[in-house]
Structures are given as C-alpha cells and as structure tokens.
Design an enzyme around this catalytic site. Sequence first.
Site, short mmCIF file in Angstrom:
data_model
loop_
_atom_site.label_atom_id
_atom_site.label_comp_id
_atom_site.label_asym_id
_atom_site.label_seq_id
_atom_site.Cartn_x
_atom_site.Cartn_y
_atom_site.Cartn_z
NE ARG A 93 4.61 11.38 3.20
CZ ARG A 93 4.11 10.50 2.34
NH1 ARG A 93 3.81 10.88 1.11
NH2 ARG A 93 3.94 9.23 2.65
CD GLU B 81 0.50 1.38 -12.40
OE1 GLU B 81 -0.59 1.91 -12.18
OE2 GLU B 81 1.54 2.01 -12.67
N GLY C 1 0.81 -1.22 0.00
CA GLY C 1 0.00 0.00 0.00
C GLY C 1 0.84 1.27 0.00
NE ARG D 87 7.56 -1.55 -17.17
CZ ARG D 87 8.22 -2.29 -18.06
NH1 ARG D 87 9.52 -2.26 -18.13
NH2 ARG D 87 7.57 -3.06 -18.89
CE1 TYR E 249 11.49 10.05 -5.87
CE2 TYR E 249 11.98 12.00 -4.58
CZ TYR E 249 11.29 10.81 -4.75
OH TYR E 249 10.41 10.38 -3.78
CB SER F 205 7.15 -1.55 -0.96
OG SER F 205 8.56 -1.53 -0.89
CB SER G 115 8.48 2.39 -0.12
OG SER G 115 8.80 1.74 -1.34
C1 LIG Z 1 8.11 7.13 0.96
C2 LIG Z 1 8.07 6.37 -0.32
C3 LIG Z 1 9.24 6.10 -0.99
C4 LIG Z 1 9.22 5.40 -2.19
N1 LIG Z 1 10.39 5.11 -2.82
C5 LIG Z 1 10.38 4.38 -3.96
C6 LIG Z 1 11.59 4.02 -4.59
O1 LIG Z 1 12.70 4.35 -4.14
N2 LIG Z 1 11.52 3.27 -5.72
C7 LIG Z 1 10.34 2.86 -6.22
O2 LIG Z 1 10.34 2.16 -7.22
N3 LIG Z 1 9.17 3.21 -5.66
C8 LIG Z 1 9.16 3.95 -4.54
N4 LIG Z 1 7.98 4.29 -3.93
C9 LIG Z 1 6.71 3.93 -4.53
C10 LIG Z 1 6.16 2.61 -3.94
O3 LIG Z 1 6.69 2.29 -2.72
C11 LIG Z 1 6.48 1.53 -4.84
O4 LIG Z 1 5.59 1.74 -5.88
C12 LIG Z 1 6.33 0.13 -4.26
O5 LIG Z 1 7.08 -0.76 -5.01
C13 LIG Z 1 4.95 -0.36 -4.24
O6 LIG Z 1 4.95 -1.62 -3.60
P1 LIG Z 1 3.78 -2.03 -2.66
O7 LIG Z 1 3.96 -3.44 -2.28
O8 LIG Z 1 3.60 -1.07 -1.57
O9 LIG Z 1 2.58 -1.93 -3.70
P2 LIG Z 1 1.16 -1.27 -3.51
O10 LIG Z 1 1.29 0.15 -3.19
O11 LIG Z 1 0.34 -2.12 -2.63
O12 LIG Z 1 0.62 -1.42 -5.00
C14 LIG Z 1 1.20 -0.73 -6.08
C15 LIG Z 1 0.46 -1.14 -7.35
O13 LIG Z 1 0.73 -2.51 -7.64
C16 LIG Z 1 -0.45 -3.30 -7.54
N5 LIG Z 1 -0.07 -4.52 -6.85
C17 LIG Z 1 0.52 -4.64 -5.63
N6 LIG Z 1 0.79 -5.92 -5.38
C18 LIG Z 1 0.37 -6.62 -6.45
C19 LIG Z 1 0.36 -7.99 -6.80
N7 LIG Z 1 0.87 -8.93 -6.00
N8 LIG Z 1 -0.16 -8.35 -7.99
C20 LIG Z 1 -0.68 -7.42 -8.84
N9 LIG Z 1 -0.70 -6.12 -8.56
C21 LIG Z 1 -0.18 -5.73 -7.38
C22 LIG Z 1 -1.46 -2.46 -6.80
O14 LIG Z 1 -2.79 -2.76 -7.18
C23 LIG Z 1 -1.05 -1.06 -7.23
O15 LIG Z 1 -1.57 -0.76 -8.48
C24 LIG Z 1 7.98 4.99 -2.73
C25 LIG Z 1 6.80 5.26 -2.02
C26 LIG Z 1 6.84 5.93 -0.83
C27 LIG Z 1 5.57 6.20 -0.10
#
Ligand SMILES: Cc1cc2nc3c(=O)[nH]c(=O)nc-3n(C[C@H](O)[C@H](O)[C@H](O)COP(=O)(O)OP(=O)(O)OC[C@H]3O[C@@H](n4cnc5c(N)ncnc54)[C@H](O)[C@@H]3O)c2cc1C
Length: 557
Positions: free
Chosen positions: A411, A268, A139, A218, A476, A209, A205
């Site tokens: 934040r 996504e 999330g 991606r 960024y 994550s 994250s």
């Molecule tokens: C403070 C902060 C720092 C961040 N830094 C980075 C960074 O350095 N690099 C980076 O790449 N991103 C970064 N992000 C963005 C985010 O953390 C990434 O997008 C992260 O990889 C999402 O992983 P999640 O498991 O939290 O996915 P979620 O937030 O739960 O989901 C992301 C998307 O993927 C889908 N999804 C999730 N799991 C699955 C699954 N198993 N099958 C199909 N779809 C799925 C969801 O429906 C959604 O569309 C950051 C975010 C925050 C808040």
Amino acid sequence: MSIDRSKIRWNGWGWSAHEDRLAGQEEVWSWLASELGMPALLATPARPLESIVLAPSRLTVEDRARFVQILGAERVRDDQYERAFHARGRSYHDLLHLRAGDLSTAPDAVLFPRSTDDVVATLAAAIEGRIAVVPYGGGTSVVGGVTGHRGTFKTVVSMDLSGMDRVIELDAQSMTATVEAGITGPGLEKALAANGFTLGHHPQSFEFSTLGGWIAHRGAGQGSNRYGRADDWLVGAKLATPRGVLRTGGFPASSSGPRLNDLVLGSEGIFGIITEATVRLHPLPAASDYRGYLFRDFADGIATLHDAAHSEIAVTMLRLSDPVETKFYRAFGALGKKRGVADRVAQFYLDTRGYDDKACALIAGFEGDSAAVAAARVQFDALAKKHGALALGEGQGRRWKEGRFHGPYLRDPMLDRGVGVDTLETATSWSRLETLYVAVRETLEGAIRENAPRAGARGVVTCHVSHSYRDGASLYFTYIFPRALDGEIEQWRTIKKAASDAIVANGGTISHHHGIGEDHLPWMAAEKGSLGIDVLRAVKMALDPNGILNPGKLIPD
Ligand SMILES: Cc1cc2nc3c(=O)[nH]c(=O)nc-3n(C[C@H](O)[C@H](O)[C@H](O)COP(=O)(O)OP(=O)(O)OC[C@H]3O[C@@H](n4cnc5c(N)ncnc54)[C@H](O)[C@@H]3O)c2cc1C
C-alpha cells in the site's frame, strides 16, 4: 513489551526496515497507470516527521505528575514520535492525514500501563483531570477506531496496552489460556506453540494487532472456518471500566441470563479497557494443506462455498476471488517474467476448457491431524470438481500462505505514486449475496469514475469471499484508484459513502470484521435501530458515566 514501536512506520504499514520491492520497478507502475486510465503516475511522497510541527501537549503539569506517580516516568510519553504514532490507525483515510502531516489528532501523551491495577488507577486519574482516554492495542484499526479525538475534554491520552503482554495461565486440560490483552499475534502464537497449542486467529494485520483489539472490534482471522471468530473463542474477559473491573463469562456454557461477553466483544474501547482475556485453544495442527482451484465463473465458486458450509467437510479457510481479482493478481504476478511456451500452452488449455476471463481462483486450506486433513481435502476436491473446478495443486496454496501478511506492505509504495487503495467488507445471507456483490461493485466503479482526477480515469475493484457460514458469507472489496490530489479526503469520503449506502440498501452489514470506529458511525443506526442504540447508550452510561473512553466512536451522537 512484545513490540518496539520505534521500529514500526508511524505513517504507513509495517516495519520501517521493510524494503519496498516495487520501488524502481517501472514496468509495474506503467502497467498500473494504464489499468487506471492514467497517462502516468505522479510522485507523492509522505512528509517526513521532522518537517511537521506538532501542537504542544495540553497535558497539565499536575495531570502528568499524577500519571507518572501511577505508571513511572518512562511509561508516560509525550515525545513527538509516540504522539505521532498514536494519532490515528492504519486505514487509507488515516494514512492520507498522516502522510500529509496532519497530526491534529495526536494525543497529548501516551500511557503504557503494566497491569489491571495500573489501568484502573489511570482511569481514575483521567476522570479527575477530565481527560479522554483512547484504548490502543496495535493501532491497526481501519475504521478510525483509535483516532485521538478529545470530544468535549480539554486533553486526550492514548492508553497503549503493549506493556501488558504476558500469558497468565495456560490450562492444558481445559485447553484455555488467560492472557494479557496487549500481546500481539506473533507473541501469543509463540507462547502457545511452545506448549503445543494455537489460538489460530490470523487476521492479515496479525504481525501488529493485539488480542485486546481482536476482541474489542469482534474480528475474524483468515482461518475462521476452523478456529472461529473472536465471538467463538472468547471464554471470558476482564474489563477495567471507570466504574471498576467487570469480569465476564468464564464458563464453557451457561444459561445465567444474557452473556456479558457480548458487551466486551465489539465494544471498541468505549465501555472499558480489556486487560485480560481467557480464550479457547486448539492443539497445534499436525498437518496443514493449502491448495488452489480455478472455477469457470464466480457463481460456480460461490455454489461450492455454499455447499461446503452445509456439509461436514472440515475446511480451515476458503478464499474465493472474483474474476477481476483473479485477473489482476495474475497479471501483477506475471509482470517482469518472460512468458515461455509452457505458459502459452497452459493458457490455451485453460481458454479451450472455458476458464477464460470470467475464471475465479480459490484457495482452500485444511489444518488438523493428518487423517482429518487428508479426508477433508478429498471431500472438498470432489465437491469443487462437481462445480466444474480445475485443481491447481499445492503451489498456489503454499504461495498464498507464505505471503498471507505481505499484501499491506504494497500500500505505501502505491500511496507514494498518487494511487489510492482502500478496502471495505460486509456480509449477508446466501440468498442476497450476488445482489449485494453486484450493487457494491457497480457503485464503487461508478463513484471512482465520477470522482476521478481526469476524464477516462477509472479504478480497479476486486472482491473476494473469505469467510463463510451456514447462512451466508462475507464480501471483501479492495479498490485501487487514481487520487484526486487536490481533494483526496473528499474523494475518499464520497466513494466510501456511496459504497456504504449501497451495502445498507442491499441487505449487508456495515462491517463483517473491521468494526465501526468513526468511519462507519453514519450507518450504525440503520443496522441497530434507535432502540438498539439506546441500549448501547445505557451500557455506556452504566460503565463510563463521564464519557471519557474513546469519544466519537461506535455510538452515534
Ligand atoms: C492491513 C490490515 C489488515 C487487516 N486484516 C484484518 C483481518 O483479516 N481481520 C480482522 O478482523 N481485522 C483486520 N484488520 C483490522 C484490524 O487489524 C483489526 O481491527 C485488529 O484486530 C485491531 O487490533 P489492534 O490491536 O490493532 O486494535 P487497535 O487498532 O489498537 O484498536 C481497535 C479498536 O479496539 C479498541 N481497543 C484496542 N485494544 C483494546 C483493549 N485492550 N481494550 C479495549 N479496547 C481496545 C480501540 O480503542 C479501537 O476502538 C486489518 C487491518 C489492516 C490495517
């Protein structure tokens, strides 16, 4: 499960028990107020969950019973905490809604499958009940990727993968691991380290994550120069779709037509649910060396990154801050500390050698076996010095590495004091990088000024380059600004739109690693073209003909 949601903030970042180090440091807040051109910062606390009335769940008794039959009663949750926790991701925009108590996107229930079979059966039940399903990893989406939209459906459930966190197979000879998609960064790295391996994917994250989220959007970790992006380390995936299980990839290389892995990467959650993935591993690095450099200006720093990308130097990470970021974090770090004679001498030395207001800090990281790390460090040192860099030593690098996941914890205290803080990122070719940088910076500064709560108020716009490639690099931006408290969503939207338009107009991608979600949808067609969007729609139709998966994300209407 590798993570206990009840210990994590439902409307902010990180562990609930994490202490706000900035609270009570009035010096910090008065400094920030003056940086933002504000006389003072107002207290703007978030609404506590107990004070918010959540709309009743629309899940019918029959649908609930169907899910309970598949998953068990304890894995079908519709209590207030779980629904609120899963209402949105963790972008600034999301937090504005959550902190104001707007839980209109809370799912009607949260489902916790334990296996691919659970996921497949749950999707079948969702189709039968005409229920939208939002896949949910950690999330931590910052683009509205997990917002609980029901689309045209009467009900929406969040499918939380955190119960699927096992390492299924570790093939030490091939250096691959097959892992369930709901495992978090720390869970995965701990399991791999016990066997002498690492994936090396460390987004900021990382703590929360998941593997599935990294692939589904991606993503790129901080050490992408060495360990690659999700595109590079994904061998193959298991995607549970409403039409059955799609297995993709699985080979070290293949010329059997287009790669189906590319339908999973960046999908996504709209094509299916990633339940397992096989990933390429590295041996745990024997040596790790992170150190700081200072350049006289941004152009010298960028020239170094460019030359490094075209060299054989084995860097793990190069992170170059622009002058504003360099100055901002230096000033922030110095708050509350007494400046002694040594500090003044050091400043004098820097000024006289031309490392003044335009100076830019760079953190260079090297990981691997000891000889390779030593060689890369010497080679990079020579390259940086050729471009006029001053070597600052290991202290800077060590501090950056120790605090690499702490930034997001700053934040919430800012949001508690009427300050907005958002980020956006892009990438372009080396030849366009400077134009894009200037355009986005100027647009952000202008849009923040024009939408500020009072005349004379302004933002602080910082930027760094943290991922570089042979043909270009990412940018960024972090922007900190005084919130217009009587219209903060509109303020956010106006600034975001201006910056995103500037990105597209100046040859940048709308996202280098955050993804599309719903926030970047308006710019998707400009990047992919209408035929490209048609191709994505055709894939959606083939895998999810009823459109139950993650309505309103990735593909524009
Ligand atoms: C403070 C902060 C720092 C961040 N830094 C980075 C960074 O350095 N690099 C980076 O790449 N991103 C970064 N992000 C963005 C985010 O953390 C990434 O997008 C992260 O990889 C999402 O992983 P999640 O498991 O939290 O996915 P979620 O937030 O739960 O989901 C992301 C998307 O993927 C889908 N999804 C999730 N799991 C699955 C699954 N198993 N099958 C199909 N779809 C799925 C969801 O429906 C959604 O569309 C950051 C975010 C925050 C808040």
